[in-house]
Design a protein around this motif. Sequence first.
Motif, PDB file in Angstrom:
ATOM      1  N   ASP A   1       0.857  -1.181   0.000  1.00 32.09           N
ATOM      2  CA  ASP A   1       0.000   0.000   0.000  1.00 32.09           C
ATOM      3  C   ASP A   1       0.896   1.234   0.000  1.00 32.09           C
ATOM      4  OD1 ASP A   1       0.784   0.638   2.787  1.00 32.09           O
ATOM      5  OD2 ASP A   1      -0.498  -1.053   3.318  1.00 32.09           O
TER       6      ASP A   1
ATOM      7  N   SER B   1      -9.474  -0.737   0.918  1.00 30.42           N
ATOM      8  CA  SER B   1      -9.649  -2.079   0.355  1.00 30.42           C
ATOM      9  C   SER B   1     -10.721  -2.900   1.053  1.00 30.42           C
ATOM     10  CB  SER B   1      -8.327  -2.845   0.456  1.00 30.42           C
ATOM     11  OG  SER B   1      -7.986  -3.030   1.826  1.00 30.42           O
TER      12      SER B   1
ATOM     13  N   SER C   1      -4.241  -6.252  -3.388  1.00 31.26           N
ATOM     14  CA  SER C   1      -5.636  -5.984  -3.724  1.00 31.26           C
ATOM     15  C   SER C   1      -5.711  -5.113  -4.968  1.00 31.26           C
ATOM     16  CB  SER C   1      -6.358  -5.281  -2.559  1.00 31.26           C
ATOM     17  OG  SER C   1      -5.771  -3.999  -2.319  1.00 31.26           O
ATOM     18  N   GLU C   2      -6.869  -5.102  -5.602  1.00 31.19           N
ATOM     19  CA  GLU C   2      -7.083  -4.203  -6.733  1.00 31.19           C
ATOM     20  C   GLU C   2      -7.021  -2.757  -6.265  1.00 31.19           C
ATOM     21  OE1 GLU C   2      -7.204  -4.668  -9.845  1.00 31.19           O
ATOM     22  OE2 GLU C   2      -7.188  -6.863  -9.863  1.00 31.19           O
ATOM     23  N   PHE C   3      -7.492  -2.510  -5.060  1.00 31.15           N
ATOM     24  CA  PHE C   3      -7.404  -1.156  -4.503  1.00 31.15           C
ATOM     25  C   PHE C   3      -5.960  -0.685  -4.461  1.00 31.15           C
ATOM     26  CE2 PHE C   3      -6.385   1.372  -0.735  1.00 31.15           C
ATOM     27  CZ  PHE C   3      -7.151   2.508  -0.974  1.00 31.15           C
ATOM     28  N   SER C   4      -5.068  -1.524  -3.955  1.00 29.25           N
ATOM     29  CA  SER C   4      -3.662  -1.132  -3.861  1.00 29.25           C
ATOM     30  C   SER C   4      -3.030  -1.006  -5.243  1.00 29.25           C
ATOM     31  CB  SER C   4      -2.884  -2.142  -3.018  1.00 29.25           C
ATOM     32  OG  SER C   4      -3.130  -1.929  -1.646  1.00 29.25           O
TER      33      SER C   4
ATOM     34  N   PHE D   1      -5.051  -4.221   2.424  1.00 28.21           N
ATOM     35  CA  PHE D   1      -5.859  -5.441   2.433  1.00 28.21           C
ATOM     36  C   PHE D   1      -6.641  -5.543   3.738  1.00 28.21           C
ATOM     37  CE2 PHE D   1      -6.899  -9.875   3.041  1.00 28.21           C
ATOM     38  CZ  PHE D   1      -7.226 -10.315   1.768  1.00 28.21           C
TER      39      PHE D   1
ATOM     40  N   GLU E   1     -13.729  -4.289  -0.804  1.00 25.57           N
ATOM     41  CA  GLU E   1     -13.283  -5.288  -1.780  1.00 25.57           C
ATOM     42  C   GLU E   1     -13.024  -6.631  -1.116  1.00 25.57           C
ATOM     43  OE1 GLU E   1      -9.206  -6.219  -4.339  1.00 25.57           O
ATOM     44  OE2 GLU E   1      -9.700  -4.139  -3.871  1.00 25.57           O
TER      45      GLU E   1
END
Length: 347
Positions: free
Chosen positions: A87, A275, A123-126, A254, A278
């Motif tokens: 992150d 995240s 994660s997709e967020f990160s 995450f 998600e």
Amino acid sequence: MTGVQRFAEQIIRTLAAQREDLVFVAPRGFTPSEAGYPVEAIGRLRGHAWEQVDLPAYLHRRGSPLLLNLMSTAPVFYRNKVMTAHDITYVRHPESFSRAFRMFYGVAVPPALRRSRKILTVSEFSRKEISACFGLDSGAFAVVPNAVDGRFAPRASRSVDSADERPRYLLAVSSPNRHKNFENLIAAYLRSGLHPTVGLTLVGSTNRSFRDTCVTSAANLPGVSFAGRVSDEHLIRLYQGATAFVFPSLYEGFGIPVLEAQAAGAPVLAANRASLPEVLQDSAIFFDPLNVDEIAAHMVEIASSEQLRHQLREHGLANAARFSWQNSARIVSDLLDGLTSASRATA
């Protein structure tokens, strides 16, 4: 153990069981005594000096093989590597980190990322956050989710909702850094009026790189107990016995604790940030982590409804089962195979 450490430990252990062509290296004096796989101690330095000097020197002497880094930094000038970036908390929430920590990461991480053949993230967020922050192509990343190991499981016979079972407590697990939002968590608990029927237990400690925020004051608040660092065995028991697990963090790449809690059978309340939607999908109750009244209302709701707790436990167990260290390590293993094959093809 921090989430970054947990990721590295579990991926290493799983890869060691899946493959026979890996060499694990560590600074002298840091070789795990019971790792379950061979570790070669190299170099003379420690910490980041070892990482930036001894490690690349060792690799160059051996023909510059592919290097897999599973923590958050890597040798800046060594190009044949895979780096992990969980992150960019130190960018989004600098108040949680010391000046020295922010300076090192600000100088070392961006060029190390740009000089990596592939970047692992959780994660997709990160992936989106790191890509946008450093101007990296999203295709440079491979998403390797966190998971929990088989020790994190519900008690064989669980009766935490029995009327005569005590103590009852809400549980929170993380380091007490600013972005972890313990202040609002404690304020919400005090506002909820749950004490003395239901307590609040805080687990975790702070690293010297971080600024302590609320630990000292928490010790004198009614119903609030701070457990500090605990063993995995103790942590699992705390998850198993919790009335609910509350995760108010403002920023997570995450959020391993929410998955650990669900795997151990704890209902989860979580912040609707970063995240966490998600990772948790529809298996938890979400709240605005800056709204103390909303957090308090959900604390009362979860403590008062056995039916809601049962529903969230069932959804949580199903959600935790979506993640596996075996599957995550296989993503890494396939990536290593692809990169080494590409290197041979261009040699």
